[in-house]
Design an enzyme around this catalytic site. Structure first.
Site, PDB file in Angstrom:
ATOM      1  N   ARG A 105       0.779  -0.911  -0.255  1.00 27.81           N
ATOM      2  CA  ARG A 105       0.004   0.343   0.280  1.00 27.81           C
ATOM      3  C   ARG A 105       0.526   1.601  -0.008  1.00 27.81           C
ATOM      4  O   ARG A 105       1.709   1.560   0.943  1.00 27.81           O
ATOM      5  CB  ARG A 105      -1.199   0.340   1.318  1.00 27.81           C
ATOM      6  CG  ARG A 105      -1.672   1.174   1.256  1.00 27.81           C
ATOM      7  CD  ARG A 105      -3.004   1.098   2.688  1.00 27.81           C
ATOM      8  NE  ARG A 105      -3.667   2.372   2.495  1.00 27.81           N
ATOM      9  CZ  ARG A 105      -3.462   3.496   3.328  1.00 27.81           C
ATOM     10  NH1 ARG A 105      -2.229   3.209   4.650  1.00 27.81           N
ATOM     11  NH2 ARG A 105      -3.699   4.807   3.263  1.00 27.81           N
ATOM     12  N   HIS A 150      -2.832  10.859   0.535  1.00 28.10           N
ATOM     13  CA  HIS A 150      -2.353  10.499   1.633  1.00 28.10           C
ATOM     14  C   HIS A 150      -1.835  12.271   2.327  1.00 28.10           C
ATOM     15  O   HIS A 150      -0.399  12.273   2.458  1.00 28.10           O
ATOM     16  CB  HIS A 150      -1.646   9.481   1.954  1.00 28.10           C
ATOM     17  CG  HIS A 150      -1.587   9.056   3.186  1.00 28.10           C
ATOM     18  ND1 HIS A 150      -1.747   7.627   3.167  1.00 28.10           N
ATOM     19  CD2 HIS A 150      -0.557   9.421   4.691  1.00 28.10           C
ATOM     20  CE1 HIS A 150      -1.405   7.597   4.625  1.00 28.10           C
ATOM     21  NE2 HIS A 150      -0.582   8.149   5.291  1.00 28.10           N
ATOM     22  N   GLU A 196      -7.867   8.607   5.664  1.00 28.42           N
ATOM     23  CA  GLU A 196      -8.012   8.868   7.480  1.00 28.42           C
ATOM     24  C   GLU A 196      -9.032  10.398   7.196  1.00 28.42           C
ATOM     25  O   GLU A 196      -8.007  11.636   7.709  1.00 28.42           O
ATOM     26  CB  GLU A 196      -6.627   8.754   8.102  1.00 28.42           C
ATOM     27  CG  GLU A 196      -6.167   7.680   8.465  1.00 28.42           C
ATOM     28  CD  GLU A 196      -4.908   8.006   9.572  1.00 28.42           C
ATOM     29  OE1 GLU A 196      -4.081   8.754   9.632  1.00 28.42           O
ATOM     30  OE2 GLU A 196      -4.842   6.575   9.892  1.00 28.42           O
ATOM     31  N   ASN A 337      -7.645   2.281   9.143  1.00 26.33           N
ATOM     32  CA  ASN A 337      -6.454   2.164   9.974  1.00 26.33           C
ATOM     33  C   ASN A 337      -6.635   2.197  12.031  1.00 26.33           C
ATOM     34  O   ASN A 337      -7.388   3.331  12.127  1.00 26.33           O
ATOM     35  CB  ASN A 337      -5.414   3.523  10.187  1.00 26.33           C
ATOM     36  CG  ASN A 337      -5.034   3.718   8.076  1.00 26.33           C
ATOM     37  OD1 ASN A 337      -5.560   2.527   7.277  1.00 26.33           O
ATOM     38  ND2 ASN A 337      -4.451   4.523   7.833  1.00 26.33           N
ATOM     39  N   TYR A 339      -4.854   1.158  15.807  1.00 25.25           N
ATOM     40  CA  TYR A 339      -3.547   1.881  16.595  1.00 25.25           C
ATOM     41  C   TYR A 339      -3.996   1.571  17.745  1.00 25.25           C
ATOM     42  O   TYR A 339      -3.056   0.711  18.779  1.00 25.25           O
ATOM     43  CB  TYR A 339      -3.055   2.911  16.041  1.00 25.25           C
ATOM     44  CG  TYR A 339      -2.553   2.898  14.598  1.00 25.25           C
ATOM     45  CD1 TYR A 339      -2.736   3.488  13.347  1.00 25.25           C
ATOM     46  CD2 TYR A 339      -0.771   2.505  14.713  1.00 25.25           C
ATOM     47  CE1 TYR A 339      -1.914   3.944  12.438  1.00 25.25           C
ATOM     48  CE2 TYR A 339      -0.379   2.466  12.942  1.00 25.25           C
ATOM     49  CZ  TYR A 339      -1.194   3.287  12.318  1.00 25.25           C
ATOM     50  OH  TYR A 339      -0.423   3.340  11.430  1.00 25.25           O
ATOM     51  N   GLU A 410      -3.745  -0.181   7.915  1.00 22.50           N
ATOM     52  CA  GLU A 410      -2.122   0.354   8.536  1.00 22.50           C
ATOM     53  C   GLU A 410      -3.037  -0.244  10.218  1.00 22.50           C
ATOM     54  O   GLU A 410      -3.484  -0.404  10.652  1.00 22.50           O
ATOM     55  CB  GLU A 410      -2.440   1.802   8.842  1.00 22.50           C
ATOM     56  CG  GLU A 410      -1.886   2.293   7.767  1.00 22.50           C
ATOM     57  CD  GLU A 410      -1.464   4.195   7.913  1.00 22.50           C
ATOM     58  OE1 GLU A 410      -1.525   4.501   8.815  1.00 22.50           O
ATOM     59  OE2 GLU A 410      -1.423   4.601   7.128  1.00 22.50           O
TER      60      GLU A 410
HETATM   61  O1  LIG Z   1      -1.253  10.197  10.353  1.00 27.83           O
HETATM   62  C1  LIG Z   1      -1.734   9.752  11.643  1.00 27.83           C
HETATM   63  C2  LIG Z   1      -1.235  10.105  12.463  1.00 27.83           C
HETATM   64  C3  LIG Z   1      -0.764  11.121  12.932  1.00 27.83           C
HETATM   65  C4  LIG Z   1      -0.789  12.178  14.611  1.00 27.83           C
HETATM   66  C5  LIG Z   1      -0.994  11.236  15.517  1.00 27.83           C
HETATM   67  C6  LIG Z   1      -1.265  11.744  16.624  1.00 27.83           C
HETATM   68  C7  LIG Z   1      -0.530  12.948  16.499  1.00 27.83           C
HETATM   69  O2  LIG Z   1      -0.401  14.307  18.032  1.00 27.83           O
HETATM   70  C8  LIG Z   1       0.086  13.926  16.021  1.00 27.83           C
HETATM   71  C9  LIG Z   1      -0.372  13.340  14.413  1.00 27.83           C
HETATM   72  O3  LIG Z   1      -2.251   8.817  11.204  1.00 27.83           O
HETATM   73  C10 LIG Z   1      -1.394   7.039  10.242  1.00 27.83           C
HETATM   74  O4  LIG Z   1      -0.970   6.761  11.156  1.00 27.83           O
HETATM   75  C11 LIG Z   1       0.428   6.469  10.777  1.00 27.83           C
HETATM   76  C12 LIG Z   1       1.447   6.626  12.373  1.00 27.83           C
HETATM   77  O5  LIG Z   1       0.823   7.479  12.764  1.00 27.83           O
HETATM   78  C13 LIG Z   1       1.209   7.943   9.850  1.00 27.83           C
HETATM   79  O6  LIG Z   1       2.419   7.645   9.716  1.00 27.83           O
HETATM   80  C14 LIG Z   1       0.195   7.632   8.355  1.00 27.83           C
HETATM   81  O7  LIG Z   1       0.923   8.280   7.679  1.00 27.83           O
HETATM   82  C15 LIG Z   1      -1.155   8.584   8.928  1.00 27.83           C
HETATM   83  O8  LIG Z   1      -2.284   7.578   7.815  1.00 27.83           O
END
Ligand SMILES: O=C(/C=C/c1ccc(O)cc1)O[C@@H]1O[C@H](CO)[C@@H](O)[C@H](O)[C@H]1O
Length: 516
Positions: A105, A150, A196, A337, A339, A410
């Site tokens: 991806r 993205h 996202e 996605n 986490y 993800e």
């Molecule tokens: O982009 C985010 C999350 C950003 C974020 C979180 C917390 C904060 O405080 C600021 C930004 O989500 C996904 O999760 C990944 C791992 O993070 C990113 O690298 C990916 O690009 C994205 O699709």
């Protein structure tokens, strides 16, 4: 004293034994997933490509932001070079091949294809790069799983239309997606429009952390913005851009190209802080503001009731024609996605500080209940290890959106860059994270969820947005001075899991060195 010491040793021994044995007892097999299941890894263009000025690429919003406001990035760095993937994509395709994944991806850089948007013309060098990448993947039997957007947009669209706040960007996105379907669609089976948007619009227009840094009190003091209105205006334009692209794909490409198209949503799981009705409803509301915000319009033609009630006139309305466009162009699949999970506390009937990610939902999210943390913390603030939430998220989306195929687009574990080299490479926590999350994913499948694939975030360490390079998500470690990619223990674990049909568990991995 002696008794206390002996007790302590006994406790340590028991804890160690459990830590070593527990994963073995739970075992995980490739065969726990259906035969056609996609197993892959994920990246995005701005985070890995570098080459930010090469071959006529236009500047995008992240190029400009990281250069003009470097102080907003933890380490002051940017994606000018990143993983230099633009020049090293063949090595990265080899890495994917060696891992044994059947899908990859990645996202396309809009400003590489259309440096100045629709009016500037198509950049053939940009098209050529993705052709080389797609062909290299297919040669190794790896299916491209392509994201059109993205987070990065041509900077010119930001200045000309105010980015996603301007309705005119819909035609820009429709045109861009058409160029991509036309150029790559003969070989791409899996398309997603947006990554996202439910997360990016909040970071852009509520919290003001992502470009264009819009926010208003109490969320922050930005030079412009309206945290209660703009995220919903931007989301509205994104939804209609998405619908236009899906409509075009389904009308003009799908029959002859045979691919499918979806959208990717960030899905955090919300657990009620207490079993009070208020907190149970708060958790449900937080999920509505997270997931239903985008998927309800796509499936049912309108925003969820919770959002209409709370946001009232700040939430745009769809015209009857727009509702029809949305409902007549449902996605073929949903990308999730996932986490982490967090507790949700009600803020309608009790006072809270409402300046956070969930603030507009009148919810306060918190990692602890009665002093006990919901899961082990990770390098990302507010992200905890809660594997069982994977099953809950998948069942929720599966049930609400009528068994539509889901891909986990993800999932991954982050380490701080200040972790010792030994621990960065022998990333036992990442192995356990993937093992445990996959275990709960297989459980959701056994319970009837329609899941088509799983992508690990990420194949290599990369530019983690506002965290710069201080947070590492790679199965492969990257030395950013030499661009050397070094497999972590997790890379070897994933390869073993994918290539052997025998039980794969923490026990094998723990006794094996990553460099063996
Ligand atoms: O982009 C985010 C999350 C950003 C974020 C979180 C917390 C904060 O405080 C600021 C930004 O989500 C996904 O999760 C990944 C791992 O993070 C990113 O690298 C990916 O690009 C994205 O699709």
């Amino acid at each position: 004293m002696a008794v206390a010491a002996a007790t302590r040793i006994a406790v340590v021994v028991v804890v160690l034994a459990l830590a070593v044995l527990a994963p073995a007892a739970r075992g995980l097999r490739r065969d726990d997933f259906p035969p056609g299941f996609l197993f892959g890894a994920a990246t995005s263009a701005y985070q890995i490509e570098g080459a930010y000025l090469d071959d006529n690429k236009g500047l995008n919003n992240w190029d400009v932001f990281t250069h003009t406001q470097a102080g907003r990035i933890s380490d002051g760095r940017n994606g000018d070079v990143a993983d230099d993937h633009y020049h090293r994509y063949t090595e990265d395709v080899d890495i994917l091949h060696n891992l044994g994944v059947n899908s990859y991806r990645f996202s396309i850089s809009w400003a590489r294809i259309l440096p100045r948007g629709r009016l500037g013309g198509v950049n053939s060098a940009g098209i050529a790069f993705y052709n080389r990448l797609i062909n290299a993947l297919l040669q190794k039997g790896i299916q491209p799983f392509v994201t059109l957007n993205h987070f990065d947009i041509p900077h010119e669209l930001e200045t000309r239309y105010g980015g996603w706040l301007g309705a005119a960007i819909r035609e820009e996105f429709e045109y861009y997606s058409d160029v991509c379907f036309n150029a790559f669609g003969d070989r791409v089976r899996f398309w997603t429009t947006f990554n996202e948007p439910n997360l990016s619009t909040r970071h852009q227009y509520i919290l003001g952390e992502f470009p264009p840094n819009h926010c208003s009190p109490p969320f922050g003091n930005c030079s412009s913005g309206d945290s209660r209105r703009e995220p919903y205006a931007a989301a509205h334009n994104i939804l209609l851009s998405h619908a236009a692209a899906v409509h075009n794909y389904k009308t003009n490409y799908q029959a002859k190209q045979g691919g499918s198209i979806g959208i990717v949503i960030a899905v955090k799981w919300y657990e009620p802080l207490t079993n009070s009705t208020e907190d149970v409803r708060a958790a449900r509301r937080a999920l509505a503001f997270e997931v239903d915000w985008f998927l309800d319009p796509i499936f049912f033609g309108d925003y969820p009731r919770e959002m209409r009630e709370i946001l009232s006139s700040n939430l745009p309305k769809f015209t009857p024609e727009e509702k029809k466009l949305l409902q007549n162009n449902k996605v073929d699949f949903i990308g999730i996605n996932h986490y982490t999970a967090i507790y949700a506390k009600d803020c309608i009937y009790s006072p809270c500080t409402l300046d956070t990610y969930e603030g507009n939902a009148l919810v306060y999210a918190i990692g602890r209940r009665n002093g006990k943390i919901i899961g082990k913390p990770t390098a990302l603030h507010g992200y905890f290890v809660v594997p069982e939430a994977m099953e809950k998220v998948v069942m929720y989306v599966n049930d609400r959106y009528r068994n539509t195929t889901i891909y986990i687009t993800e999932n991954g574990y982050s380490q701080h860059s200040d972790t010792s080299m030994e621990d960065l490479i022998n990333d036992v926590e990442r192995v356990n994270y993937m093992h445990d999350y996959l275990k709960y994913l297989s459980s959701a499948i056994r319970k009837g969820a329609n899941v088509g694939g799983y992508f690990a975030w990420s194949i290599v360490d990369n530019f983690e947005w506002v965290y710069g390079y201080t947070v590492k998500f790679g199965l492969y470690q990257v030395d950013f001075d030499t661009q050397e990619r070094i497999p972590r223990m997790s890379a070897k674990w994933y390869r073993d899991f994918l290539t052997s049909s025998s039980l794969t568990d923490g026990l094998q991995v723990r006794s094996r060195r990553a460099d063996s």
